[in-house]
Design a protein around this motif. Structure first.
Motif, mmCIF file in Angstrom:
data_model
loop_
_atom_site.group_PDB
_atom_site.id
_atom_site.type_symbol
_atom_site.label_atom_id
_atom_site.label_comp_id
_atom_site.label_asym_id
_atom_site.label_seq_id
_atom_site.Cartn_x
_atom_site.Cartn_y
_atom_site.Cartn_z
ATOM 1 N N GLY A 1 0.750 -1.238 0.000
ATOM 2 C CA GLY A 1 0.000 0.000 0.000
ATOM 3 C C GLY A 1 0.782 1.291 0.000
ATOM 4 N N ARG A 2 2.105 1.252 0.117
ATOM 5 C CA ARG A 2 2.862 2.503 0.042
ATOM 6 C C ARG A 2 2.825 3.031 -1.383
ATOM 7 N NH1 ARG A 2 8.556 1.471 2.916
ATOM 8 N NH2 ARG A 2 9.038 3.361 1.738
ATOM 9 N N GLU A 3 2.829 4.343 -1.509
ATOM 10 C CA GLU A 3 2.823 4.967 -2.832
ATOM 11 C C GLU A 3 4.140 4.689 -3.550
ATOM 12 O OE1 GLU A 3 0.508 6.789 -4.609
ATOM 13 O OE2 GLU A 3 -0.840 6.029 -3.066
ATOM 14 N N PRO A 4 4.093 4.375 -4.847
ATOM 15 C CA PRO A 4 5.334 4.211 -5.609
ATOM 16 C C PRO A 4 6.114 5.519 -5.655
ATOM 17 C CG PRO A 4 3.430 3.426 -6.867
ATOM 18 C CD PRO A 4 2.900 4.135 -5.656
ATOM 19 N N LEU A 5 7.420 5.392 -5.747
ATOM 20 C CA LEU A 5 8.308 6.546 -5.888
ATOM 21 C C LEU A 5 8.781 6.574 -7.328
ATOM 22 C CD1 LEU A 5 10.349 5.940 -2.620
ATOM 23 C CD2 LEU A 5 8.452 7.554 -2.953
ATOM 24 N N VAL A 6 8.722 7.739 -7.971
ATOM 25 C CA VAL A 6 9.051 7.854 -9.392
ATOM 26 C C VAL A 6 10.213 8.817 -9.573
ATOM 27 C CG1 VAL A 6 8.195 8.436 -11.692
ATOM 28 C CG2 VAL A 6 6.653 7.372 -10.019
#
Length: 146
Positions: A46-51
């Motif tokens: 559930g953590r937001e992806p890092l881009v």
């Protein structure tokens, strides 16, 4: 297997090793340098992806400096062990690989899981286009569980 493929595989292994060494040293700039400009670092759970490298460096820095359980100390050392690197596909412009990892800290085995990677050539290196990290479990005394 042709020579170009051996060179690609060894370049990919070097990136995997560079990432691991940077992680163990908490060198987030060196870790972020293993990712391409539009690369995605994704975590299950559930953590937001890092881009992109800047977001990866900042996001991991924030996670490492985030709130901790009062009774849980910071680890004094972290050692990642990567095993069973499997090349799913190897082409001149894209590599898919998978591997397993275990992480040791002051308590011994802290947590373990899987990497699923896509790498692409950028200048003279192979960099992550995406890395998906799945943590399969934590030891009951983990120093790194969030």
């Amino acid at each position: 297997m042709q020579l170009w493929e051996l060179e690609v595989r060894e370049s990919v292994r070097q990136t995997l090793a560079d990432y691991t060494a940077a992680t163990d040293r908490s060198d987030l700039a060196a870790l972020a340098a293993c990712f391409g400009a539009e690369a995605v670092l994704e975590f299950t759970g559930g953590r937001e992806p890092l881009v992109g490298p800047a977001a990866i460096e900042a996001g991991l820095g924030a996670a490492m400096g985030g709130p901790r359980d009062a009774g849980r100390p910071l680890p004094t050392f972290v050692r990642h062990h990567v095993a069973s690197v499997r090349f799913v596909s190897v082409a001149a412009d894209l590599v898919e690989a998978s591997s397993y990892f275990s992480v040791h800290t002051d308590i011994g085995l802290d947590h373990w899981g899987r990497y699923r990677d896509v790498l692409v050539p950028v200048q003279q290196r192979w960099l992550f286009a995406s890395r998906r990290i799945a943590v399969d479990g934590f030891s009951k005394d983990s120093l790194m569980a969030q």
